[in-house]
Design an enzyme around this catalytic site. Sequence first.
Site, short mmCIF file in Angstrom:
data_model
loop_
_atom_site.label_atom_id
_atom_site.label_comp_id
_atom_site.label_asym_id
_atom_site.label_seq_id
_atom_site.Cartn_x
_atom_site.Cartn_y
_atom_site.Cartn_z
N PHE A 86 0.86 -1.18 0.00
CA PHE A 86 0.00 0.00 0.00
C PHE A 86 0.89 1.23 0.00
O PHE A 86 1.70 1.42 0.90
CB PHE A 86 -0.94 0.04 1.21
CG PHE A 86 -1.90 1.20 1.15
CD1 PHE A 86 -3.05 1.12 0.38
CD2 PHE A 86 -1.63 2.40 1.80
CE1 PHE A 86 -3.92 2.20 0.27
CE2 PHE A 86 -2.48 3.49 1.69
CZ PHE A 86 -3.64 3.38 0.93
N ASP A 139 9.44 2.51 1.27
CA ASP A 139 8.31 3.25 1.83
C ASP A 139 8.24 2.93 3.32
O ASP A 139 7.78 1.87 3.72
CB ASP A 139 7.03 2.83 1.10
CG ASP A 139 5.78 3.49 1.67
OD1 ASP A 139 5.85 4.06 2.78
OD2 ASP A 139 4.71 3.41 1.02
N LYS A 197 3.11 9.80 8.27
CA LYS A 197 2.42 9.33 9.49
C LYS A 197 3.01 9.87 10.79
O LYS A 197 2.69 10.99 11.18
CB LYS A 197 2.39 7.80 9.49
CG LYS A 197 1.36 7.24 8.49
CD LYS A 197 1.03 5.81 8.80
CE LYS A 197 -0.02 5.20 7.89
NZ LYS A 197 -1.39 5.55 8.23
C1 PLP Z 1 3.17 2.24 3.76
C2 PLP Z 1 2.25 3.37 3.44
N1 PLP Z 1 2.56 4.19 2.43
C3 PLP Z 1 1.76 5.22 2.11
C4 PLP Z 1 0.60 5.48 2.79
C5 PLP Z 1 -0.25 6.64 2.41
O1 PLP Z 1 -0.14 7.62 3.37
P1 PLP Z 1 -1.18 8.84 3.43
O2 PLP Z 1 -2.50 8.28 3.85
O3 PLP Z 1 -0.59 9.79 4.44
O4 PLP Z 1 -1.23 9.42 2.07
C6 PLP Z 1 0.24 4.65 3.85
C7 PLP Z 1 -1.01 4.86 4.57
O5 PLP Z 1 -1.55 4.01 5.23
C8 PLP Z 1 1.08 3.56 4.19
O6 PLP Z 1 0.78 2.74 5.18
#
Ligand code: PLP
Length: 405
Positions: free
Chosen positions: A141, A224, A253
């Site tokens: 994700f 990520d 986050k």
């Molecule tokens: C690993 C990862 N990358 C990207 C995101 C996307 O982040 P945002 O909701 O701040 O756009 C999330 C959100 O859950 C995530 O867990």
Amino acid sequence: MSAETALASLQERAARVLMNTYRRLPVTFVRGQGCWLVDDGGRQYLDLVGGIAVNVLGHSAPAVRAALEQQSAQLVHVSNLYYSEPQVELAERLVRSAFPARVFFCNSGAEANEAAIKIARKWGQRHRGGAYRIVCAVGAFHGRTLATLAATGRYLDTFAPAVDGFAHVPFDDADAVAAAIDDSVVAVMLEPALGEGGIVPMGDDTLRRIRALCDQRDVLLVLDEVQSGMGRTGRWWAHQHAGVTPDVMTVAKGLGGGIPIGAALAAPRADVLEPGDHGSTFGGTPLAATVAVAVLRTIEERGLLDNAERVGARLRDGLLGLRECGLPVETVRGRGLMLAAVLGDDIAPVVVDAGLEQGVVLNATGPRVIRLVPPLTLSADEADEGVRRLATAMELALQRRGDAA
Ligand SMILES: Cc1ncc(COP(=O)(O)O)c(C=O)c1O
């Protein structure tokens, strides 16, 4: 007005004016302190979700409040057309915690990943004859923008046509990554531990092999760390367990402890963006940057990496102990305070509902997976209390399933 009437009234107002993008649980939180949330009826809940890995210092953290107060009295926002000290200090601290790099600031995880994708594409134009494909993992994700959705590889049909240029291979599989890298590929983009995908850590050895592959085949490794970073696994960044460094890392986050801020770090090799390539009005604004500096400093000063490791181990043991009570915990996945209880039954969403009744906030990432990503300040006593409440919630869920059968 009774609590039920108040909730029904707010739900009705929300349905009229808020888009239907979330399935919300029937509770209205009005306050938070440390690892505890309070609803509009004054009931307390132990928060084992922490805004989904956001509230790393807990709720109403003194450091966040002080930073907000001090900086908001001085300068809240100034355009990125000018310099501001907090942004530079934040970048310095991030780089010190990670690897030699320069930083781009934005406001969310998806934006940080968009920056990473643009970096990979520009790098591909410069170094790989215009190649642009990125190898990602099944179950990943990376966000909800069009490009990060394509990197995620799910939820795409509704928003066709998908952004081109992403391939997906099984997670935690270095051989599959090796097979997928050809001349059209510029980067491998992975979470060191799947977050939304159910808290599945990648093997340290797999990550080391993928790092080596990226070097051998001359492609970028983009990690990520939006969910797994900021100390959650007991190190600043989950990839540090494997002793490797990425070329690009994305963060969001927990970075702002609840204030929106994201970042992409690029090692010198990948540091290709120039004026005009990318930008963000609010990215690294003095207010958000000051809070993020306070978050990083507090994690360090309070030894929260150690706490995540220590209390995480206790939480894990407690969850595994539920098996001995006959509860359907098959296994516990994850590291530090990024854990999942994997159930032997499709009752995770029912456990979450029952947990709310028992005063514990939980999250299900699927029918069998309960995700626990609490504040890094969680104490041993709170971990024990969380396990007790979760046990009662599981018993209730099993009872309900039995009643329904
Ligand atoms: C690993 C990862 N990358 C990207 C995101 C996307 O982040 P945002 O909701 O701040 O756009 C999330 C959100 O859950 C995530 O867990």
